[in-house]
Design an enzyme around this catalytic site. Structure first.
Site, PDB file in Angstrom:
ATOM      1  N   GLU A  24       0.823  -1.214   0.000  1.00 44.24           N
ATOM      2  CA  GLU A  24       0.000   0.000   0.000  1.00 44.24           C
ATOM      3  C   GLU A  24       0.854   1.259   0.000  1.00 44.24           C
ATOM      4  O   GLU A  24       0.561   2.230  -0.703  1.00 44.24           O
ATOM      5  CB  GLU A  24      -0.925  -0.003   1.228  1.00 44.24           C
ATOM      6  CG  GLU A  24      -1.866   1.194   1.248  1.00 44.24           C
ATOM      7  CD  GLU A  24      -2.446   1.499   2.623  1.00 44.24           C
ATOM      8  OE1 GLU A  24      -2.433   0.612   3.500  1.00 44.24           O
ATOM      9  OE2 GLU A  24      -2.896   2.636   2.808  1.00 44.24           O
ATOM     10  N   HIS A  78      -4.497   7.024   1.214  1.00 46.67           N
ATOM     11  CA  HIS A  78      -4.326   5.597   1.517  1.00 46.67           C
ATOM     12  C   HIS A  78      -4.981   4.740   0.445  1.00 46.67           C
ATOM     13  O   HIS A  78      -5.730   5.235  -0.398  1.00 46.67           O
ATOM     14  CB  HIS A  78      -4.992   5.251   2.862  1.00 46.67           C
ATOM     15  CG  HIS A  78      -4.247   5.752   4.045  1.00 46.67           C
ATOM     16  ND1 HIS A  78      -3.565   4.938   4.890  1.00 46.67           N
ATOM     17  CD2 HIS A  78      -4.077   7.025   4.510  1.00 46.67           C
ATOM     18  CE1 HIS A  78      -3.004   5.672   5.845  1.00 46.67           C
ATOM     19  NE2 HIS A  78      -3.293   6.947   5.630  1.00 46.67           N
ATOM     20  N   GLU A 144      -9.356   6.828   0.930  1.00 45.97           N
ATOM     21  CA  GLU A 144      -9.007   5.422   0.690  1.00 45.97           C
ATOM     22  C   GLU A 144      -9.344   5.196  -0.786  1.00 45.97           C
ATOM     23  O   GLU A 144     -10.506   5.031  -1.155  1.00 45.97           O
ATOM     24  CB  GLU A 144      -9.842   4.482   1.576  1.00 45.97           C
ATOM     25  CG  GLU A 144      -9.542   4.580   3.058  1.00 45.97           C
ATOM     26  CD  GLU A 144      -8.315   3.773   3.503  1.00 45.97           C
ATOM     27  OE1 GLU A 144      -7.658   3.149   2.638  1.00 45.97           O
ATOM     28  OE2 GLU A 144      -8.024   3.782   4.709  1.00 45.97           O
TER      29      GLU A 144
HETATM   30 ZN   LIG Z   1      -3.503   2.782   4.961  1.00 50.17          ZN
END
Ligand SMILES: [Zn+2]
Length: 464
Positions: A24, A78, A144
């Protein structure tokens, strides 16, 4: 000027979510850097990053950066994992000012609007008690982007076009929400503006150095980022003039300070006269993908054979076909050697696929494209490189057999190093590994040629 802090989540020892070989932290950084570039390029804003490299940072260090700089906005980027797919955004679950809610509305909508066309699921605008949202003293948002462990989402995360679209939308959303002023001063309709560019750089720090040098000499200059064929350049602008004569005078003045790479650009006409085009086009730094093939097929094959005596002989195909595309076929061959592990095919791609460049191969469940013949495989490889290196129409000599040609952001990698994170994600050393192989191939060729020269000299002596 407003200050924005971009926070690529995780980094260094903290990988964030992982899935197969993907981490990630790498995707977060890739998107955040692109957001920064888009913001710098088009808007007047101070854009700071909590990290620009793969570095370990605590959550407190991240919020401190934003708080210390009195930032106006904090945006953490993220990617999600563990059961689900799609895009979502977060603001703090405690009490927040209306401005925070408004920013979430605008950025979320802007991003979703841009990526909806890819079939992305909208998971909605959410609230949570996240550290970076709770401990920032300004409006703060956490995005996200997508789920790295969802196959459909992952394919998008690996798609340059998609990543660029997301980053651009995040930047535009932030600009809209914070009412950032647009940077480029457009000349009045029908008028031309002559800008004096005192150098153009790939690295911002070099541009800053140039600005400081000019200020020292009493010349006011500032940095103006511009994207040319997908690559960001930091231009140092030292004046803009309505009269060409004045611009030329300034250009000369700057050249007299020892700056030989100064040039003029015009703005405001659709077709600038030939003489007004920049005399010094933005240079491509690093070893280009487009260029001549220097090594002979025999040398390439000999290099390969030393490690794998059973390797198929594809060197001649690479050398021949690369000429059609103007690509360095010998370096492409080095890339194939790297991708196939000396044609031993130790990865997910099988020899029968004739896929020498891992096109479309992203993991055990996705072994990538298959080509009917070795020639087609080599063609697809070269066409894929052409898509990255050039914005021109591909030569019509061969049909496009690369199934991913249209997915490439055209012109987004002009050098082998620029393939890092594009051909191989995250692949921070991908281009270097190819060039290391190529360097060894060059060395072999030098040795062979020297031996040949010795033979020639000896033959010549025997004639005397
Ligand atoms: Zn994260």
């Amino acid at each position: 000027m407003k200050t924005i802090v971009l926070d690529p989540g995780h980094g260094g020892q903290d990988t964030g979510a992982t899935y197969r070989q993907y981490r990630e932290k790498d995707f977060n950084l890739e998107v955040a850097l692109l957001v920064r570039n888009y913001l710098l390029e088009s808007y007047s804003a101070n854009v700071l990053m909590t990290r620009t490299t793969d570095k370990t940072l605590t959550l407190a260090e991240r919020t401190e950066i934003a708080n210390d700089k009195n930032a106006n906005f904090f945006c953490s980027i993220h990617h999600n994992a563990a059961g689900g797919r799609g895009f979502e955004s977060y603001i703090y679950s405690g009490s927040v000012p209306d401005s925070t809610k408004r920013i979430q509305d605008i950025v979320h909508q802007e991003v979703y609007y841009a990526i909806d066309q890819y079939g992305v699921v909208n998971r909605g605008q959410k609230r949570a008690n996240f550290f970076v949202l709770r401990n920032t003293e300004m409006d703060a948002l956490l995005l996200e982007i997508l789920f790295i462990d969802n196959e459909q989402d992952l394919q998008l995360i690996l798609n340059d076009e998609f990543v660029n679209d997301v980053a651009k939308a995040v930047a535009q959303g932030i600009a809209k929400a914070l009412s950032l002023p647009r940077k480029t001063t457009k000349p009045p309709a029908g008028k031309v503006l002559y800008k004096v560019i005192a150098g153009s750089f790939n690295e911002e720090v070099n541009a800053e150095e140039r600005v400081a040098f000019l200020k020292d000499k009493g010349v006011d200059a500032w940095i103006y980022p511009v994207t040319i064929e997908g690559q960001l350049f930091y231009r140092v602008q030292a004046g803009a003039f309505a009269e060409k004569e004045n611009a030329l005078e300034q250009e000369v003045k700057i050249q007299q300070l020892g700056i030989t790479d100064a040039f003029l650009v015009t703005e405001g006409t659709s077709e600038p006269p030939e003489s007004d085009k920049p005399s010094n086009p933005e240079p491509v730094k690093g070893f280009s993908i487009l260029g001549p093939t220097l090594l002979r097929p025999e040398t390439l094959h000999q290099f390969l054979e030393r490690v794998n005596p059973n390797a198929p002989d594809l060197a001649a195909l690479y050398v021949e076909l690369s000429r059609v595309y103007g690509i360095r076929g010998d370096v492409a061959f080095a890339q194939a050697v790297h991708e196939t592990n000396y044609f031993r095919f130790t990865g997910v791609v099988q020899p029968g696929q004739n896929n020498y460049a891992g096109i479309g191969a992203t993991g055990p469940n996705e072994p990538g494209a298959t080509f009917a013949t070795p020639k087609e495989g080599v063609l697809a490889h070269l066409q894929h490189l052409f898509a990255y290196a050039s914005t021109e129409q591909p030569p019509s000599e061969f049909e496009i057999v690369d199934p991913r040609f249209s997915l490439v952001k055209r012109g987004s990698a002009k050098t082998w190093i620029q393939l890092n994170g594009k051909w191989a994600v995250p692949g921070t050393t991908y281009g270097q590994q190819i060039l290391d192989l190529y360097e060894r191939m060059l060395q072999l060729e030098i040795e062979l040629v020297n031996a040949h020269i010795d033979q020639l000299e000896k033959a010549k002596q025997q004639l005397d």
